[in-house]
Each structure stands twice: as C-alpha cells, then as structure tokens.
Design an enzyme around this catalytic site. Structure first.
Site, mmCIF file in Angstrom:
data_model
loop_
_atom_site.group_PDB
_atom_site.id
_atom_site.type_symbol
_atom_site.label_atom_id
_atom_site.label_comp_id
_atom_site.label_asym_id
_atom_site.label_seq_id
_atom_site.Cartn_x
_atom_site.Cartn_y
_atom_site.Cartn_z
ATOM 1 N N ASP A 10 -22.600 -9.861 -24.327
ATOM 2 C CA ASP A 10 -22.883 -11.105 -25.054
ATOM 3 C C ASP A 10 -23.109 -12.219 -24.038
ATOM 4 O O ASP A 10 -22.266 -13.109 -23.862
ATOM 5 C CB ASP A 10 -21.740 -11.421 -26.025
ATOM 6 N N LYS A 31 -23.634 -2.538 -24.919
ATOM 7 C CA LYS A 31 -23.993 -3.009 -26.256
ATOM 8 C C LYS A 31 -24.848 -4.267 -26.139
ATOM 9 O O LYS A 31 -24.472 -5.226 -25.469
ATOM 10 C CB LYS A 31 -22.734 -3.325 -27.067
ATOM 11 N N ASP A 58 -26.574 -3.524 -31.459
ATOM 12 C CA ASP A 58 -25.645 -4.017 -32.488
ATOM 13 C C ASP A 58 -26.274 -5.194 -33.232
ATOM 14 O O ASP A 58 -25.965 -6.350 -32.962
ATOM 15 C CB ASP A 58 -24.341 -4.434 -31.779
ATOM 16 N N LYS A 60 -26.466 -5.048 -36.715
ATOM 17 C CA LYS A 60 -25.804 -5.045 -38.039
ATOM 18 C C LYS A 60 -26.780 -5.357 -39.161
ATOM 19 O O LYS A 60 -26.604 -6.339 -39.900
ATOM 20 C CB LYS A 60 -24.656 -6.065 -38.068
ATOM 21 N N THR A 117 -13.856 -7.298 -37.236
ATOM 22 C CA THR A 117 -12.485 -7.403 -36.718
ATOM 23 C C THR A 117 -12.025 -8.854 -36.563
ATOM 24 O O THR A 117 -10.851 -9.114 -36.325
ATOM 25 C CB THR A 117 -12.368 -6.676 -35.366
ATOM 26 N N ARG A 207 -15.690 -9.952 -24.001
ATOM 27 C CA ARG A 207 -15.193 -11.036 -23.143
ATOM 28 C C ARG A 207 -14.097 -10.640 -22.161
ATOM 29 O O ARG A 207 -14.095 -11.159 -21.031
ATOM 30 C CB ARG A 207 -14.761 -12.215 -24.028
HETATM 31 O O1 C5P Z 1 -15.707 -10.264 -26.671
HETATM 32 P P1 C5P Z 1 -15.187 -9.246 -27.623
HETATM 33 O O2 C5P Z 1 -14.456 -8.093 -26.952
HETATM 34 O O3 C5P Z 1 -14.399 -9.836 -28.774
HETATM 35 O O4 C5P Z 1 -16.518 -8.603 -28.234
HETATM 36 C C1 C5P Z 1 -16.541 -7.730 -29.324
HETATM 37 C C2 C5P Z 1 -17.953 -7.385 -29.613
HETATM 38 O O5 C5P Z 1 -17.991 -6.488 -30.706
HETATM 39 C C3 C5P Z 1 -18.853 -8.553 -29.979
HETATM 40 O O6 C5P Z 1 -20.110 -8.293 -29.384
HETATM 41 C C4 C5P Z 1 -18.978 -8.496 -31.480
HETATM 42 O O7 C5P Z 1 -20.239 -8.931 -31.920
HETATM 43 C C5 C5P Z 1 -18.817 -7.004 -31.743
HETATM 44 N N1 C5P Z 1 -18.287 -6.625 -33.024
HETATM 45 C C6 C5P Z 1 -17.066 -7.038 -33.500
HETATM 46 N N2 C5P Z 1 -16.624 -6.627 -34.731
HETATM 47 C C7 C5P Z 1 -17.344 -5.807 -35.462
HETATM 48 C C8 C5P Z 1 -18.589 -5.365 -34.981
HETATM 49 C C9 C5P Z 1 -19.021 -5.795 -33.733
HETATM 50 O O8 C5P Z 1 -16.339 -7.760 -32.806
HETATM 51 N N3 C5P Z 1 -16.889 -5.364 -36.621
#
Ligand code: C5P
Length: 227
Positions: A10, A31, A58, A60, A117, A207
């Site tokens: 990201d 991703k 990703d 969605k 999440t 992150r």
């Molecule tokens: O930075 P972090 O570890 O929170 O990133 C989680 C990644 O997973 C982000 O790119 C977010 O868009 C993705 N994601 C998520 N929850 C989902 C699907 C995808 O956090 N259900």
C-alpha cells in the site's frame, strides 16, 4: 514450502517498486491493492511479475455479475496469482467470477472477502449484522458452494471455517500485528504465529513491514516468528 506471507504494497509506485526490488521472491508474495492499481494500473503488475513475484490483486470486486465477470477476466488476463470479490455480492456474482477466471489462459485463485478485519461489532451493527462470527461462516459457506477457492477473513475466524469447510478451503488473513504493536485501523487482529496456529494459509501483512524503519528486517522477523 513457500512462504505464507503476502506483503501488502500500500505504497506509491516508486516506493512499491523500490521495496520489491530488495525482497527475495521466495520470502513472500505481494499484494497490489486499490491505491497502487488505481494510480499505476497494469504496469505495476508487469513490473512485479518481471521481478518474479506471485501477485494477489486485491481489488475486492463487488458489482452486478456481468460487470464483475468482465473485471475478473481482465484481471486474470494480467496473469495474477490470486484475486478477490466480495462474498456479499451473492451467488450469481461469485459464479460469474469463477466462470470468467476459468475462461482465462492461466486461471488465478478466486477468493471471497467475508467481513473486513477493520470492522468491529459496533460497525457491523450499524449495517445490520449482529453476530460477526456467524455472518463470516455463512459467507464462507456461500463462497465454498459457489466453487471459489477460499476467503479473506480475520485470524480468529479461521478455525471455525476450516472445521466446517475442510483444510483445502483457503483462508487469507489480514489484521496481523505483533503483540503491543500499533493496531492502526485494524480491529480483529492477531499475531502472525497465532494466525498460523489457527490454520491460516496466507498472512497479509502491510504497514508492520512497509512502514517499518527496516522493512526487510521486519519481514525476516515475521518469517522467523512463524518458522
Ligand atoms: O497495513 P495492514 O497490515 O493493516 O494491511 C492489511 C492489508 O490487507 C491492506 O492492504 C488491506 O486493504 C487488506 N485487507 C484487509 N482486510 C480485508 C481484506 C484486505 O485489511 N478483509
């Protein structure tokens, strides 16, 4: 065994590519989400593919079946390893996605997103869902009935889903945080080790790696944690 870690890039294009060039593709998959794809489009997929990475696109997708089918076909033709649609788009939409992916030269894994999440009990009550675990399992069942390959869910949802749908049904879990680390905007979180113990097939980590002072070291530490 290949690494179960998927690093969420990201980032903007330059930063994403700079980081990817430093990573050994045998240590993780990558991703590409809406930020990177919206700004750079298929070029970023080509670039990362050339570096030897499997790519999870990703985006969605969540739309009427005809539109989702066309988007899935276009994404599949880019040669991505995995892509996703929202399970709440319903059976007809998921069937259209499956069919479109299977009609491409190299069908990607097609995954259904259950509940993000970042959403907690209060957020879900606002949109009319009173029981998150039950809703996640219902969506996962629907995803399986429509022949998709697995779901995106929280690490805490994995055990119940595997019990119901079997070990071959894939679970991809974001919301990975080391104990004591910043939660950011995530809500239903777990450590990498706990996610693996729960049976998660792939851990999406953004992150905690990309915003770390030393992203390569952070990735190494996660790999060590789940070894
Ligand atoms: O930075 P972090 O570890 O929170 O990133 C989680 C990644 O997973 C982000 O790119 C977010 O868009 C993705 N994601 C998520 N929850 C989902 C699907 C995808 O956090 N259900």
């Amino acid at each position: 065994m290949r690494s179960p870690i998927i690093v969420a890039l990201d980032l903007d294009y330059e930063d994403a590519l700079t980081l990817a060039k430093k990573i050994d593709p045998s240590n993780c998959r990558l991703k590409v989400g809406s930020q990177l794809f919206t700004s750079k489009g298929p070029k970023i997929i080509e670039d990362l593919d050339k570096l030897g990475f499997d790519i999870f696109l990703d985006l969605k997708f969540h739309d009427i079946p005809n539109t989702v089918a066309a988007a899935v076909k276009a994404a599949s033709d880019l040669g991505v390893w995995m892509l996703n649609v929202h399970a709440s788009g319903g059976s007809k939409m998921m069937q259209a996605a499956r069919k479109a992916a299977d009609n491409s030269n190299k069908p990607p894994l097609v995954i259904g997103v259950t509940i993000l999440t970042s959403l907690n009990e209060v957020d879900m009550q606002e949109v009319g869902v009173n029981n998150i675990p039950r809703h996640v399992v219902n969506l996962a069942k629907l995803v399986s009935q429509n022949s998709l390959d697995g779901v995106v869910c929280s690490p805490g949802d994995v055990h119940g889903i595997k019990e119901l749908l079997g070990s071959n049904f894939l679970t991809i879990t974001p919301g990975i945080r080391s104990i004591g680390a910043a939660e950011d905007d995530q809500s239903r979180i777990s450590s990498a080790k706990q996610a693996i113990i729960n049976g998660s097939d792939y851990l999406v980590i953004g992150r905690p790696i990309t915003q770390s002072a030393d992203p390569l070291k952070a990735l190494e530490m996660f790999l060590e944690e789940i070894k």
